[in-house]
Design a protein around this motif. Structure first.
Motif, PDB file in Angstrom:
ATOM      1  N   MET A   1       0.860  -1.178   0.000  1.00 23.77           N
ATOM      2  CA  MET A   1       0.000   0.000   0.000  1.00 23.77           C
ATOM      3  C   MET A   1       0.896   1.227   0.000  1.00 23.77           C
ATOM      4  N   THR A   2       0.727   2.060  -0.988  1.00 20.64           N
ATOM      5  CA  THR A   2       1.576   3.235  -1.114  1.00 20.64           C
ATOM      6  C   THR A   2       1.453   4.126   0.116  1.00 20.64           C
ATOM      7  N   ASP A   3       2.539   4.773   0.483  1.00 17.51           N
ATOM      8  CA  ASP A   3       2.563   5.734   1.602  1.00 17.51           C
ATOM      9  C   ASP A   3       2.026   5.154   2.905  1.00 17.51           C
ATOM     10  N   THR A   4       2.153   3.874   3.090  1.00 17.33           N
ATOM     11  CA  THR A   4       1.609   3.246   4.294  1.00 17.33           C
ATOM     12  C   THR A   4       2.597   2.213   4.839  1.00 17.33           C
ATOM     13  N   VAL A   5       2.937   2.341   6.100  1.00 13.95           N
ATOM     14  CA  VAL A   5       3.720   1.293   6.747  1.00 13.95           C
ATOM     15  C   VAL A   5       2.719   0.317   7.350  1.00 13.95           C
ATOM     16  N   HIS A   6       2.763  -0.918   6.904  1.00 12.74           N
ATOM     17  CA  HIS A   6       1.734  -1.876   7.315  1.00 12.74           C
ATOM     18  C   HIS A   6       2.357  -3.238   7.581  1.00 12.74           C
ATOM     19  N   PRO A   7       1.683  -4.065   8.385  1.00 14.75           N
ATOM     20  CA  PRO A   7       2.195  -5.421   8.591  1.00 14.75           C
ATOM     21  C   PRO A   7       1.990  -6.260   7.341  1.00 14.75           C
ATOM     22  N   LEU A   8       2.837  -7.271   7.175  1.00 10.57           N
ATOM     23  CA  LEU A   8       2.670  -8.184   6.031  1.00 10.57           C
ATOM     24  C   LEU A   8       1.968  -9.476   6.445  1.00 10.57           C
ATOM     25  N   ALA A   9       1.669  -9.582   7.720  1.00  7.94           N
ATOM     26  CA  ALA A   9       1.094 -10.830   8.226  1.00  7.94           C
ATOM     27  C   ALA A   9      -0.329 -11.056   7.708  1.00  7.94           C
ATOM     28  N   TRP A  10      -0.726 -12.334   7.647  1.00  6.15           N
ATOM     29  CA  TRP A  10      -2.115 -12.677   7.333  1.00  6.15           C
ATOM     30  C   TRP A  10      -2.939 -12.476   8.599  1.00  6.15           C
ATOM     31  N   ILE A  11      -4.032 -11.742   8.488  1.00  6.14           N
ATOM     32  CA  ILE A  11      -4.854 -11.406   9.642  1.00  6.14           C
ATOM     33  C   ILE A  11      -6.213 -12.104   9.487  1.00  6.14           C
ATOM     34  N   PRO A  12      -6.688 -12.794  10.529  1.00  7.90           N
ATOM     35  CA  PRO A  12      -7.996 -13.457  10.425  1.00  7.90           C
ATOM     36  C   PRO A  12      -9.144 -12.445  10.352  1.00  7.90           C
ATOM     37  N   PHE A  13     -10.191 -12.819   9.651  1.00 10.31           N
ATOM     38  CA  PHE A  13     -11.399 -11.989   9.663  1.00 10.31           C
ATOM     39  C   PHE A  13     -12.626 -12.879   9.562  1.00 10.31           C
ATOM     40  N   THR A  14     -13.762 -12.296   9.938  1.00  7.63           N
ATOM     41  CA  THR A  14     -15.013 -13.060   9.854  1.00  7.63           C
ATOM     42  C   THR A  14     -15.973 -12.345   8.920  1.00  7.63           C
ATOM     43  N   LEU A  15     -16.927 -13.087   8.400  1.00  6.06           N
ATOM     44  CA  LEU A  15     -17.981 -12.515   7.559  1.00  6.06           C
ATOM     45  C   LEU A  15     -19.311 -12.793   8.241  1.00  6.06           C
ATOM     46  N   SER A  16     -19.960 -11.770   8.701  1.00  6.28           N
ATOM     47  CA  SER A  16     -21.318 -11.967   9.215  1.00  6.28           C
ATOM     48  C   SER A  16     -22.188 -10.949   8.499  1.00  6.28           C
ATOM     49  N   LYS A  17     -22.354  -9.795   9.092  1.00  2.00           N
ATOM     50  CA  LYS A  17     -23.041  -8.705   8.375  1.00  2.00           C
ATOM     51  C   LYS A  17     -22.103  -8.117   7.324  1.00  2.00           C
ATOM     52  N   GLY A  18     -20.832  -8.203   7.604  1.00  2.00           N
ATOM     53  CA  GLY A  18     -19.832  -7.678   6.679  1.00  2.00           C
ATOM     54  C   GLY A  18     -18.479  -8.213   7.098  1.00  2.00           C
ATOM     55  N   VAL A  19     -17.432  -7.589   6.583  1.00  2.00           N
ATOM     56  CA  VAL A  19     -16.087  -8.025   6.944  1.00  2.00           C
ATOM     57  C   VAL A  19     -15.743  -7.461   8.318  1.00  2.00           C
ATOM     58  N   ASP A  20     -15.240  -8.304   9.196  1.00  2.00           N
ATOM     59  CA  ASP A  20     -14.819  -7.855  10.517  1.00  2.00           C
ATOM     60  C   ASP A  20     -13.419  -8.403  10.771  1.00  2.00           C
ATOM     61  N   VAL A  21     -12.445  -7.503  10.779  1.00  2.00           N
ATOM     62  CA  VAL A  21     -11.056  -7.932  10.884  1.00  2.00           C
ATOM     63  C   VAL A  21     -10.630  -7.972  12.344  1.00  2.00           C
ATOM     64  N   GLU A  22     -10.049  -9.097  12.737  1.00  2.00           N
ATOM     65  CA  GLU A  22      -9.628  -9.261  14.130  1.00  2.00           C
ATOM     66  C   GLU A  22      -8.180  -8.824  14.277  1.00  2.00           C
ATOM     67  N   VAL A  23      -7.985  -7.544  14.550  1.00  2.00           N
ATOM     68  CA  VAL A  23      -6.608  -7.064  14.626  1.00  2.00           C
ATOM     69  C   VAL A  23      -6.061  -7.078  16.041  1.00  2.00           C
ATOM     70  N   GLY A  24      -6.924  -7.302  17.022  1.00  2.00           N
ATOM     71  CA  GLY A  24      -6.501  -7.223  18.420  1.00  2.00           C
ATOM     72  C   GLY A  24      -5.269  -8.063  18.704  1.00  2.00           C
ATOM     73  N   ALA A  25      -5.313  -9.298  18.319  1.00  2.00           N
ATOM     74  CA  ALA A  25      -4.207 -10.203  18.608  1.00  2.00           C
ATOM     75  C   ALA A  25      -2.917  -9.721  17.954  1.00  2.00           C
ATOM     76  N   PHE A  26      -3.035  -9.138  16.776  1.00  2.00           N
ATOM     77  CA  PHE A  26      -1.840  -8.689  16.068  1.00  2.00           C
ATOM     78  C   PHE A  26      -1.138  -7.550  16.807  1.00  2.00           C
ATOM     79  N   PHE A  27      -1.937  -6.652  17.381  1.00  2.00           N
ATOM     80  CA  PHE A  27      -1.346  -5.475  18.004  1.00  2.00           C
ATOM     81  C   PHE A  27      -0.915  -5.701  19.450  1.00  2.00           C
ATOM     82  N   GLN A  28      -1.258  -6.844  20.029  1.00  2.00           N
ATOM     83  CA  GLN A  28      -0.883  -7.080  21.426  1.00  2.00           C
ATOM     84  C   GLN A  28       0.620  -7.288  21.561  1.00  2.00           C
TER      85      GLN A  28
END
Lengths: 213, 233
Positions: free
Chosen positions: B206-233
């Motif tokens: 992603m241009t102009d963005t420092v971001h993790p390269l890790a695969w992050i789990p997400f769920t689909l219910s009403k929409g996409v919900d990304v579980e970033v909590g574990a990544f940032f701990q």
């Protein structure tokens, strides 16, 4: 041994860049442009006259980044969206000798291959190595003969592997920046004029730039 | 200090990974195998953009606009109240000869016509999001180089009109050269995958963005919900 890469760790491991030309093959997102910016910053720190020839889809974005590191507008040469513009720009600058930079970043060669069909998947075009050799000798590397050294970036996966081999032969040093399937990025030293301490370097990209592991 | 203006995706977890969202006026590829959640993600981005008072131009090659509206409503993304700021360009119905009319493409091979329709849609309101779901259909029905040229033109026009672009691309049907070339022509890539019944995404670039390269789990219910909590701990 070589010229400053702009990154202390790389200077130590690679012994600097060769004093001629370096090709940086890179995956999208692997940090090719960032390595190019370090290359220019390395020259600026040593008081060199550095320049950038920008071309391709992200040229406007790149110009902003070059300006942000302190490059003057006179040191940024925009080649335009078509391959012909690129060739013409190089010839005109060479003729006038006004912008004879000590080091020149070319970001990137990719659009030439995309637009001109010198690369791609057409086997007939890909086997046309003479055309590619001429293109490099007459147009691109003539800059280096008259001025300083060059770093050229290319998205190597856009170009047929056979063509990439010919391209690599025309450069004294070849680095490849790859995204692995996981969270790692890796720099491979494909071709170098002297022995280096390591052939494979793992790194991440942070707010501060390259961090080698 | 991060001075880049960002466009929220409407997925808080993803925005957090992206330092607030994707850079405004950029072009983003959303890549993954069928069923990984690409379409849900771009529809969620579209809905969120409409709720923020901005415009959406949505090019569909895979389903009719009516079907998309109904599916989005079922997920809780009712877009019917935003019709003034939402333009569907129907690049789907031509194949079944279902209808003709305003914003209906006569054929998916008419990239020139599609570009004109998109440009006309941009005139309805400045600033917003362009979605093309999916670019794969354009690649399957046109010469690759024509599609590259189309992507170059459409991303430039979108940026001129303050639109951020999202292009959906199916994994597994295009050569690595095609994907690399499209990445070269765009500013970011979000990859999505399904692994052992677990949905994962990662920001590949992603241009102009420092971001993790890790695969992050997400769920689909009403929409996409990304579980970033574990990544940032």
């Amino acid at each position: 041994m070589g010229v400053s890469t702009g990154i202390k760790y790389l200077d130590k491991v690679l012994g600097g860049y060769p004093d001629h030309n370096v090709l940086v093959e890179h995956d999208s997102g692997a940090g090719g442009t960032l390595l190019g910016l370090h290359y220019l910053l390395g020259g600026m720190r040593e008081g060199e006259n550095v320049g950038a020839l920008v071309a391709g889809a992200s040229a406007n974005n790149l110009i902003k980044k070059l300006t942000a590191i302190g490059l003057g507008r006179d040191n940024i040469v925009y080649a335009g969206p078509e391959p012909e513009d690129f060739f013409r720009t190089i010839h005109e600058r060479k003729r006038t000798q006004k912008e004879c930079f000590d080091r020149l970043l070319i970001d990137s060669l990719s659009h030439i291959f995309m637009e001109s069909g010198l690369g791609g998947v057409d086997p007939e075009v890909c086997s046309n190595s003479v055309k590619l050799k001429d293109f490099l000798a007459d147009r691109l590397l003539s800059w280096e003969k008259h001025c300083g050294h060059v770093m050229a970036l290319i998205h190597h996966k856009m170009v047929h592997p056979e063509v990439m081999l010919f391209l690599e032969e025309s450069f004294e040093g070849v680095l490849r920046l790859e995204m692995t399937g996981g969270r790692k990025r890796v720099m491979k030293i494909i071709r170098w004029p002297w022995d280096v301490k390591k052939k494979t370097l793992y790194y991440s990209i942070t707010e501060k730039g390259f961090v080698f592991k | 200090m991060n001075e880049v203006k960002r466009k929220s995706t409407g997925v808080p977890g993803l925005d957090k990974l992206l330092q607030g969202g994707v850079p405004e006026n950029s072009a983003v590829l959303v890549i993954g195998f069928p069923g990984t959640g690409k379409t849900t993600l771009v529809r969620q981005v579209a809905y969120h953009t409409l709720t923020k008072g901005e415009n959406v131009v949505f090019v569909t090659t895979t389903e009719s606009p009516e079907s998309i509206k109904a599916q989005m409503k079922a997920r809780g993304f009712d877009i019917s109240r935003y019709s003034e700021r939402l333009t569907f360009i129907d690049a789907y119905s031509w194949r079944i000869g279902a209808k003709q009319g305003e914003n209906v493409l006569s054929s998916v091979t008419r990239l020139d016509e599609l570009l004109i329709l998109i440009q006309e849609a941009f005139k309805k309101g400045e600033r917003g999001v362009l979605v093309i779901d999916s670019l794969s259909d354009l690649l399957l029905h046109n010469e690759e180089r024509s599609v590259y040229k189309f992507v170059q033109l459409v991303t430039a026009k979108a940026a001129e009109n303050n639109y951020t672009s999202f292009f959906v691309l199916e994994e597994g049907i295009h050569s690595p050269q095609v994907i690399t070339t499209l990445e070269y022509l765009t500013n970011g890539t979000i990859e999505m995958k399904l692994e052992e019944e677990k949905r994962m995404l990662r920001i590949k670039r992603m241009t102009d963005t420092v971001h993790p390269l890790a695969w992050i789990p997400f769920t689909l219910s009403k929409g996409v919900d990304v579980e970033v909590g574990a990544f940032f701990q």
